[in-house]
Write a protein that holds these residues in place. Structure first.
Motif, PDB file in Angstrom:
ATOM      1  N   THR A  33       0.871  -1.208   0.072  1.00  0.00           N
ATOM      2  CA  THR A  33       0.076  -0.042  -0.028  1.00  0.00           C
ATOM      3  C   THR A  33       0.742   1.405   0.107  1.00  0.00           C
ATOM      4  O   THR A  33       2.074   1.204   0.301  1.00  0.00           O
ATOM      5  N   ALA A  34       0.180   2.393  -0.199  1.00  0.00           N
ATOM      6  CA  ALA A  34       0.943   3.685  -0.187  1.00  0.00           C
ATOM      7  C   ALA A  34       0.815   4.422   1.040  1.00  0.00           C
ATOM      8  O   ALA A  34       0.829   5.700   1.075  1.00  0.00           O
ATOM      9  N   GLU A  35       0.306   3.616   2.159  1.00  0.00           N
ATOM     10  CA  GLU A  35       0.116   4.341   3.364  1.00  0.00           C
ATOM     11  C   GLU A  35       1.514   5.247   3.758  1.00  0.00           C
ATOM     12  O   GLU A  35       2.512   4.613   3.863  1.00  0.00           O
ATOM     13  N   GLY A  36       1.114   6.324   4.428  1.00  0.00           N
ATOM     14  CA  GLY A  36       2.279   7.054   4.838  1.00  0.00           C
ATOM     15  C   GLY A  36       2.747   8.067   3.722  1.00  0.00           C
ATOM     16  O   GLY A  36       3.458   9.158   4.003  1.00  0.00           O
ATOM     17  N   TRP A  37       2.372   8.004   2.495  1.00  0.00           N
ATOM     18  CA  TRP A  37       3.050   8.767   1.345  1.00  0.00           C
ATOM     19  C   TRP A  37       2.040   9.730   1.054  1.00  0.00           C
ATOM     20  O   TRP A  37       0.818   9.715   0.979  1.00  0.00           O
ATOM     21  N   SER A  38       2.404  11.034   0.665  1.00  0.00           N
ATOM     22  CA  SER A  38       1.713  12.064   0.303  1.00  0.00           C
ATOM     23  C   SER A  38       2.182  12.707  -1.122  1.00  0.00           C
ATOM     24  O   SER A  38       3.294  12.485  -1.221  1.00  0.00           O
TER      25      SER A  38
END
Length: 78
Positions: free
Chosen positions: A58-63
């Motif tokens: 997942t791309a959790e923590g990326w913005s």
């Protein structure tokens, strides 16, 4: 006036081909440049380290405000 000898007494001319250098001097510079370029390319490939690919589920923590290239610290699980 001098007397002209008959044609049978004149020896036949033999044309010898002109000897050439096996490789014209013009080609020395490009050949040397190609050898140096090849050596630099091989040296660069051999000095490169291994390529590491990291993938996440997942791309959790990326913005979008913080690109991946801006993150420089990470810990190795050794």
């Amino acid at each position: 006036m001098p007397e002209i000898p008959p044609l049978q007494d004149i020896p036949e001319a033999i044309a010898l081909p002109r000897r050439r250098a096996p490789l014209p001097l013009v080609w020395i510079v490009p050949i040397v440049a190609a050898l140096i370029g090849g050596w630099i390319a091989i040296h660069a490939v051999m000095q490169r380290g291994p390529t590491v690919t990291i993938s996440f589920l997942t791309a959790e923590g990326w913005s979008r405000a913080k690109p991946a290239s801006a993150i420089k610290t990470w810990t190795s699980a050794r």
